[in-house]
Structure formats: C-alpha cells, structure tokens
Scaffold this active site. Structure first.
Site, mmCIF file in Angstrom:
data_model
loop_
_atom_site.group_PDB
_atom_site.id
_atom_site.type_symbol
_atom_site.label_atom_id
_atom_site.label_comp_id
_atom_site.label_asym_id
_atom_site.label_seq_id
_atom_site.Cartn_x
_atom_site.Cartn_y
_atom_site.Cartn_z
ATOM 1 N N PRO A 1 -101.518 -0.797 -65.412
ATOM 2 C CA PRO A 1 -102.032 0.124 -64.369
ATOM 3 C C PRO A 1 -101.027 1.214 -64.004
ATOM 4 C CG PRO A 1 -102.496 -2.156 -63.789
ATOM 5 C CD PRO A 1 -101.609 -2.205 -64.983
ATOM 6 N N GLU B 1 -93.975 1.340 -72.348
ATOM 7 C CA GLU B 1 -93.790 -0.061 -72.758
ATOM 8 C C GLU B 1 -94.489 -0.906 -71.707
ATOM 9 O OE1 GLU B 1 -91.236 0.033 -76.290
ATOM 10 O OE2 GLU B 1 -92.459 -1.468 -75.300
ATOM 11 N N ASN C 1 -87.646 -7.292 -65.076
ATOM 12 C CA ASN C 1 -87.355 -8.536 -65.814
ATOM 13 C C ASN C 1 -86.122 -8.479 -66.679
ATOM 14 O OD1 ASN C 1 -88.603 -6.740 -67.574
ATOM 15 N ND2 ASN C 1 -89.576 -8.371 -68.737
ATOM 16 N N LYS D 1 -84.594 5.235 -62.858
ATOM 17 C CA LYS D 1 -84.990 4.547 -61.633
ATOM 18 C C LYS D 1 -85.281 3.085 -61.956
ATOM 19 C CE LYS D 1 -88.895 3.879 -59.848
ATOM 20 N NZ LYS D 1 -88.587 2.448 -59.478
ATOM 21 N N GLY E 1 -93.293 -1.154 -67.724
ATOM 22 C CA GLY E 1 -93.950 -1.776 -66.572
ATOM 23 C C GLY E 1 -95.370 -2.152 -66.894
ATOM 24 N N SER E 2 -96.175 -2.267 -65.865
ATOM 25 C CA SER E 2 -97.539 -2.763 -66.043
ATOM 26 C C SER E 2 -98.456 -1.677 -66.606
ATOM 27 C CB SER E 2 -98.079 -3.220 -64.679
ATOM 28 O OG SER E 2 -98.167 -2.097 -63.819
ATOM 29 N N GLU F 1 -102.681 -11.281 -68.148
ATOM 30 C CA GLU F 1 -101.234 -11.461 -68.181
ATOM 31 C C GLU F 1 -100.787 -12.157 -66.899
ATOM 32 O OE1 GLU F 1 -98.546 -8.049 -67.523
ATOM 33 O OE2 GLU F 1 -97.567 -8.679 -69.373
ATOM 34 N N GLU G 1 -89.290 1.567 -78.573
ATOM 35 C CA GLU G 1 -87.880 1.501 -78.183
ATOM 36 C C GLU G 1 -87.153 0.786 -79.304
ATOM 37 O OE1 GLU G 1 -87.823 -0.127 -74.123
ATOM 38 O OE2 GLU G 1 -87.799 1.962 -73.459
ATOM 39 N N CYS H 1 -92.687 -9.331 -71.324
ATOM 40 C CA CYS H 1 -93.918 -8.599 -71.676
ATOM 41 C C CYS H 1 -94.510 -9.068 -72.996
ATOM 42 C CB CYS H 1 -93.613 -7.118 -71.761
ATOM 43 S SG CYS H 1 -92.296 -6.795 -72.930
#
Ligand SMILES: NC(=O)C1=CN([C@@H]2O[C@H](COP(=O)(O)OP(=O)(O)OC[C@H]3O[C@@H](n4cnc5c(N)ncnc54)[C@H](O)[C@@H]3O)[C@@H](O)[C@H]2O)C=CC1
Ligand SMILES: CCCCCC(=O)O
Length: 517
Positions: free
Chosen positions: A258, A277, A180, A203, A255-256, A414, A491, A311
């Site tokens: 999971p 995050e 995003n 990455k 990221g997510s 979400e 962050e 997020c």
C-alpha cells in the site's frame, strides 16, 4: 561519532574501535544524541509535531524520542545533498571507491558495536544482527568495486562518424527504509547510489531510526564530502516531503505494497525514477524426493529469520502429501526448539518483534487461522521471558499452522511474523498453479533432488528471487527484488547500476550535414 553515542549510554562509554567486546545489555541503553544527520553532522529538528517515542523491543522501554523532520529540515538535507552531488559526481569511480572501501573497513572494525545497537532498536538476535552488518559492508565493498568499472560505449558509424554513451548519475536520490533490516537497508540503498555518483537523503522507519545515522557518521569518517549521505527522521509526512521535493531525482523505497503505491504516485508527479521493494507471500515447494532434513531447515530459514519479519519469507509451505507427516513432525520439533529470549544473548535465535502493535497484529492472524479451521501445531502464543527486565518486551512463540487451505487468511495475506502455513499437494502442475495464485511475486523456493524438476519449476514460478534447495540466501552480487505487486527494480547485483544512473548518447559527425531541406 559512535563514541558520543556510547557516552550517552548509561553504561561506561565504549572507546571508538573498541575490541569486539560486549558492552550493552538489554534495558541498559538510553540514546541521547540527535538522530538526524545532514551536511556532515548530527542535527536536531525544530519540528514540533508528530514527536513519538522509539522503543527497545526486548524490554518495551523508551529508548529516545523521535525528532521528525518537517519541510525546513528536509530542504536543508536536500540542499546539503545537492551541494555534495556537485563534487562527488565529478570524481572518478576510483576516487569514489577509495572512500567507500574505507567506509567498509570502518564498518568491519565496528561490527559488534553496530550490531548491538541494531539489536537494541530492532529486537532481532545479535547472531542475525552481525550478519546484517556483514551484508551491509559487503554491499558497500561490492559497489565500490563496480564504481571503478562504470563506463560508456563507443559505436562506430558510417563515414568515420561515431557515437558514444556516457553513464551519468541521477542526482539527489532518496531512500526510504522499513524497520526489519534498518542498517542493511540503508547500505543496500546508499551503496549503489553513491557508487554511481549520486548523493542521498535517507529516511529510516520511525520505529528503527538509530543505526542509519551510524552509517552517515561512518561515511563522513571515511572522507565522504559533507552532505553526501544524509538522514532525516520521521514518518509518512517526512517521507511525503521527500517524494515531492523538486530536487529529488529518484526514490528507492522498501516497505509495504500500500505504501509503495503511494510512493509511486507521488514520484510520478515529477516523473522520478523509483525502486520499490515491497511485500510478499512467497511459496516454498517441497517435493517428495527432497532431502527432508534440508527441506525442514530450509522451511525454518524461510519463516523464522528476524522473528519472521522478512519480506521474502516463504510462508506458504507446500509439502508433497507423501512426505507431509514426516516433514510436519520434524519441522514442529525444530520450531519448538528455537531459543526465544534476550536478543543480546549468543544463544538466542528468536528475539522480540519490533513493536507491541505488530506483535498483537501477528497474534491476531493466528487467532483468525484457528477460526478458519487451521490447526496450531506449535507456537502462536505471547511469550514472557523469565528475566524480569524483559517482561515488557514483545515476544511470541514461533508458530506452525497445519491443515491449511488456500482460501485461509493466513495463506493469502502477508503476516510479517513467525507464522508458517503448511499446505499439502499431489502434483507439480497443481502446486505451480496454487503457488502463483497471488498478486505478489517477491520470492519462491523449491526443494527436490531432481535437477530437471528444480529448474522446470523455477522457470514457471512467478517470482523475482528464487531459491533451489535453500532459502533466504541473499549474496550482494545477486539482484534482489520482486515480480508483480512485490515491486519494481532490483537491489544488489550489477543490474542495480541501471537504477541509479542514466545514459547520455552523443552522436559525433565527422563529415558535413546531409540536409533534407
Ligand atoms: N521487499 C523488501 O525488500 C522488503 C519489504 N518490506 C515490507 O515492508 C512492510 C513492513 O515494513 P513497514 O515499515 O511497516 O512498511 P511501511 O510501508 O509502513 O513503511 C515503510 C517506510 O515508508 C514510510 N512511509 C509510510 N507511509 C509513507 C508515505 N505515505 N509517504 C512516504 N513514506 C511513507 C515509513 O515511514 C517507513 O519508513 C511489509 O509489508 C514488508 O513486506 C519490508 C522489508 C523489505
Ligand atoms: C533474508 C534477507 C532479506 C532482506 C529483505 C528484507 O529487507 O526483508
């Protein structure tokens, strides 16, 4: 460098450091340059599996193939980072800062070019992409400044003895990004890492691989040692190789939830530092004494930036019952007025969602909300722009859901799209209980004119990034991150230095050993 990327475009090449003139239009870009980068230059990958296409969300066109990295390429990138670490970690903070500041200057000069490429690969509006590039630059400037201040501590002990601490880098750090905020996330992770003397292998998400490589070229142009910041493309297989690599000291992941759990599990095998995050389903509380005009604008900022793919979004909008009708009328009016279309146009405020599958997932949440009894007050439909070249893009109308209840899927999960769920409440005690009734805790917001209530409510909100009378304002001087299952670590801000360095304590005996034996 970017000039080579420009030469690969079907449009006339843009000279490097061109004036900030528009050079791209949606549907005009083919990316032919390699998207991996290590040891100071772009690289191709010999890996044959998992090749997938990268798309332009505004048009649905294929931009380029993704060249995912396998074990051989990951090892080459980590080796390059190890080599650069040997040199970079021994430089002073002032020396590191000089190179980082030069990188920031290059970003500033190339702001328009970087922003346009970000739009082409992510689908967000050029207006927002410029702000993302600014945030990335400011983050690098901020940590360049902090690099010059890094120091240990002297502790005077009895008998003339003393101790001191050394703030030392961790080594090779891995960054794994979401799709995003591709360029911004690459900067938010690399800036503190480099400032502390580390090197990085980054990455990006396989959905948005393009702009992280521009940052690699910019660091190289600024004078960074070869291998200081490297980019390897790929999905979970490549990410997993990085997390398991024995020479990686830390993983910083965005990221997510999971996936964050998997990252933490993999990093635990080597007891590696992690920053996570993760996702959110944040509450925005609007009290009856709010300035309704600002509360409405705050709710729009909390739900519709980056096509709602943020997020920290305040997607559970709790409005006091006394002002609910006035709020709903105004927020629906302003949501309907949001300009949807070609993300490269100055007038656009809502571009394309990042992929066809994500668009369909978000639309399915709206369908589910209707089935569960919510009212679609506006939006929530696929949108096809009139411009023929945009017909294949991934657009939808921003959505406001009314008559929501806490048990609904749209309130509990979400969505990561432009869908605002509006709920009503009567008392401060009640709304705090409902706002905190989630395993997540990334962000939260409150609108009120009562200064005591504002700080009392924020004290009781279980979230890491809170906003009073605004939303989604993220200056790089301020830590950003979540409570509970929204993540670990931060962050931005000064505290993030702690997440990219380690303290060595040194005891110095100035007398004799007073042995017990
Ligand atoms: N807290 C924050 O700052 C942010 C959180 N997010 C969250 O990210 C999600 C959307 O982004 P996505 O890219 O779809 O998330 P995702 O979790 O699917 O992927 C994120 C990154 O992890 C990589 N990855 C996936 N599986 C992996 C594995 N097993 N091992 C190593 N790497 C792996 C992906 O290739 C990608 O680069 C949402 O839940 C959103 O809330 C997104 C942006 C910012
Ligand atoms: C408003 C900006 C938030 C950045 C966090 C994210 O990457 O979603």
């Amino acid at each position: 460098m970017l000039h080579r990327l420009a030469t690969s475009l079907r449009r006339p090449a843009v000279p490097l450091f061109a004036a900030a003139v528009r050079c791209l239009s949606s549907g005009s870009v083919d990316i032919k340059v390699p998207l991996n980068f290590w040891a100071g230059k772009r690289r191709t990958s010999q890996e044959k599996c998992n090749k997938e296409n990268v798309y332009e969300p505004a048009t649905g066109r294929v931009l380029c193939p993704l060249e995912p990295c396998g074990a051989a390429e990951v090892n080459q990138a980590v080796e390059a980072a190890k080599s650069a670490f040997g040199h970079w970690s021994k430089m002073s903070g002032m020396e590191r800062a000089k190179i980082m500041i030069e990188a920031a200057h290059i970003i500033e000069r190339r702001r328009e070019e970087i922003a346009e490429i970000e739009v082409v690969n992510n689908g967000k509006s050029i207006t927002e992409a410029r702000l993302d590039v600014d945030s990335a630059r400011l983050c690098i400037e901020y940590y360049a400044a902090l690099a010059t201040t890094l120091a240990g501590q002297h502790v005077q002990l009895p008998g003339g003895s003393f101790a001191y601490t050394r703030r030392e880098p961790l080594g090779v750090c891995v960054g794994i990004g979401a799709w995003n905020y591709p360029f911004q996330i690459a900067a938010w992770k690399s800036a503190p890492a480099l400032a502390c003397g580390n090197s990085m292998v980054f990455k990006p998400s396989p959905v948005t691989p393009v702009t992280a490589v521009l940052l690699a070229e910019i660091y190289a142009m600024a004078g960074a040692p070869e291998g200081l910041y490297n980019v390897v493309q790929g999905g979970q297989e490549t990410g997993s190789l990085l997390c398991h690599h024995p020479d990686v000291a830390k993983v910083s992941f965005t990221g997510s939830v999971p996936t964050g759990k998997k990252i933490m599990e993999m990093a635990s095998k080597g007891v590696k530092h992690v920053t996570l995050e993760l996702g959110g389903k944040s509450p925005l509380l609007i009290f009856q004494d709010s300035d309704v005009e600002n509360a409405v604008k705050g709710a729009l900022m909390a739900n519709f930036l980056s096509q709602g793919q943020v997020c920290s979004n305040g997607t559970r909008v709790f409005v006091h019952k006394d002002i609910l009708p006035e709020f709903v009328e105004e927020v629906v009016k302003r949501t309907r007025a949001i300009e949807i279309g070609d993300p490269l146009l100055e007038s656009t405020r809502m571009g394309a969602l990042v992929s066809r599958s994500h668009l369909e997932r978000v639309l399915s949440f709206v369908d589910q909300a209707k089935k569960e009894g919510a009212t679609v007050l506006c939006g929530g439909e696929p949108f096809v722009p009139s411009d023929p070249k945009l017909r294949g893009g991934y657009y939808m109308t921003p959505c406001v859901l009314g008559n929501c209840t806490d048990e609904m899927t749209c309130v509990k999960e979400e969505i990561f799209g432009p869908v605002m769920s509006v709920l009503s409440f009567e008392s401060e005690e009640e709304v705090l209980l409902r706002a905190n009734d989630t395993d997540l805790g990334l962000a939260a917001g409150v609108f009120t004119s009562d200064v005591k209530r504002a700080h009392r409510v924020v004290e009781h909100l279980k979230a890491g990034s809170c906003f009073i009378n605004n939303y989604n304002i993220t200056p790089v001087e301020v830590p950003f991150g979540g409570f509970k299952m929204s993540g670990i670590g931060r962050e931005n801000g000064q505290v993030t230095i702690e997440h990219y360095s380690q303290l060595k304590s040194v005891y110095v005996e100035m007398g004799d050993v007073d042995s017990l034996f």
